[in-house]
Design a protein around this motif. Sequence first.
Motif, short mmCIF file in Angstrom:
data_model
loop_
_atom_site.label_atom_id
_atom_site.label_comp_id
_atom_site.label_asym_id
_atom_site.label_seq_id
_atom_site.Cartn_x
_atom_site.Cartn_y
_atom_site.Cartn_z
N GLU A 144 1.63 -0.69 0.02
CA GLU A 144 0.50 0.10 -0.01
C GLU A 144 0.62 0.89 -0.36
O GLU A 144 0.20 2.22 -0.50
N ILE A 145 2.22 1.24 0.55
CA ILE A 145 3.00 2.34 1.08
C ILE A 145 3.70 2.77 -1.00
O ILE A 145 3.72 3.70 -1.30
N ALA A 146 3.74 1.72 -1.17
CA ALA A 146 4.45 1.55 -2.83
C ALA A 146 3.69 2.67 -3.56
O ALA A 146 4.15 3.13 -4.28
N ARG A 147 2.54 1.42 -3.07
CA ARG A 147 1.54 2.14 -4.65
C ARG A 147 1.22 4.02 -4.23
O ARG A 147 0.76 4.08 -4.89
N LEU A 148 0.49 3.74 -3.04
CA LEU A 148 0.34 5.29 -2.68
C LEU A 148 1.43 6.59 -3.15
O LEU A 148 1.06 7.19 -3.66
N THR A 149 2.72 5.70 -2.79
CA THR A 149 4.04 6.94 -3.16
C THR A 149 3.86 6.64 -4.77
O THR A 149 5.13 8.00 -4.77
N VAL A 206 15.91 -8.85 -7.80
CA VAL A 206 14.44 -8.89 -7.56
C VAL A 206 14.33 -7.07 -7.95
O VAL A 206 14.05 -5.88 -7.48
N LEU A 207 13.01 -7.13 -8.42
CA LEU A 207 12.04 -5.69 -8.32
C LEU A 207 10.68 -6.16 -8.12
O LEU A 207 10.03 -7.21 -8.68
N ASP A 208 9.90 -5.24 -6.93
CA ASP A 208 8.93 -5.06 -6.10
C ASP A 208 7.69 -5.18 -7.49
O ASP A 208 8.39 -4.80 -8.29
N PRO A 209 6.43 -5.32 -7.67
CA PRO A 209 5.28 -5.23 -8.18
C PRO A 209 5.37 -3.93 -8.57
O PRO A 209 4.74 -3.80 -9.95
N GLU A 210 5.59 -2.84 -7.93
CA GLU A 210 5.49 -1.44 -7.74
C GLU A 210 6.14 -1.57 -9.01
O GLU A 210 6.13 0.05 -9.56
N ALA A 211 7.81 -1.47 -8.21
CA ALA A 211 8.66 -1.05 -9.72
C ALA A 211 8.25 -1.81 -11.18
O ALA A 211 8.71 -1.09 -11.74
N ARG A 212 7.83 -2.80 -10.97
CA ARG A 212 7.63 -3.46 -12.16
C ARG A 212 6.67 -2.79 -12.95
O ARG A 212 6.18 -2.39 -14.60
N GLY A 253 8.88 1.69 -6.33
CA GLY A 253 9.45 0.29 -6.54
C GLY A 253 10.24 0.59 -5.93
O GLY A 253 11.69 1.32 -5.73
N GLY A 254 10.55 -0.67 -5.60
CA GLY A 254 11.63 -1.40 -4.44
C GLY A 254 12.18 -2.13 -5.28
O GLY A 254 12.03 -2.93 -6.89
N TRP A 255 13.82 -2.01 -5.11
CA TRP A 255 15.01 -2.90 -6.38
C TRP A 255 15.38 -3.66 -4.65
O TRP A 255 16.07 -2.90 -3.76
#
Length: 172
Positions: free
Chosen positions: A22-27, A42-48, A30-32
Amino acid sequence: LKKEEQPHISNSLTSDNFYYKEIARLTGSGGWKVDLINKTTVLDPEARSILNIPKNYIASLNSLSQFYVAGEHREKAMAVFKSCENGLSFNTTSKMLTYDGSSFWARAIGKPIFDSQRNVIGLQGIFQDITDETKKERNLKSSLRTIASHNERLMNFANMITHNVHSQASNL
């Protein structure tokens, strides 16, 4: 080191952690994470999602360079990752590309992951699409230049009027 003695970097970016997602989506961040020991990325779903990467795409540290605009942005990104591999954190802005070639501005923050002997065993961080903020900043700077130009012309006009009125008053 034996396999069981090697430090392990958690693959937590892909976990089903609702709060993190949720934090990744709201801001829009994307994390790696890069594991330098096992040579995995690894890339998280928001990064992808930000990079518009297909589900079957397998990321690697070398393949990540394709997401930076060629030239100074790619060179800067490679230098930043190299310094991070040497133990330095970073916080930078760069122009990036999506998987399909669309460009966007990104803010990237990263830091090294150390083992117990302070050896760098990985890198991790986030990046955020800041294209809208960059456009707003450029528009604001353009508006400020326009206002400064108009202000200068008004000052010149006021000086000319003052001079003309003063000259006319002196003649009277």
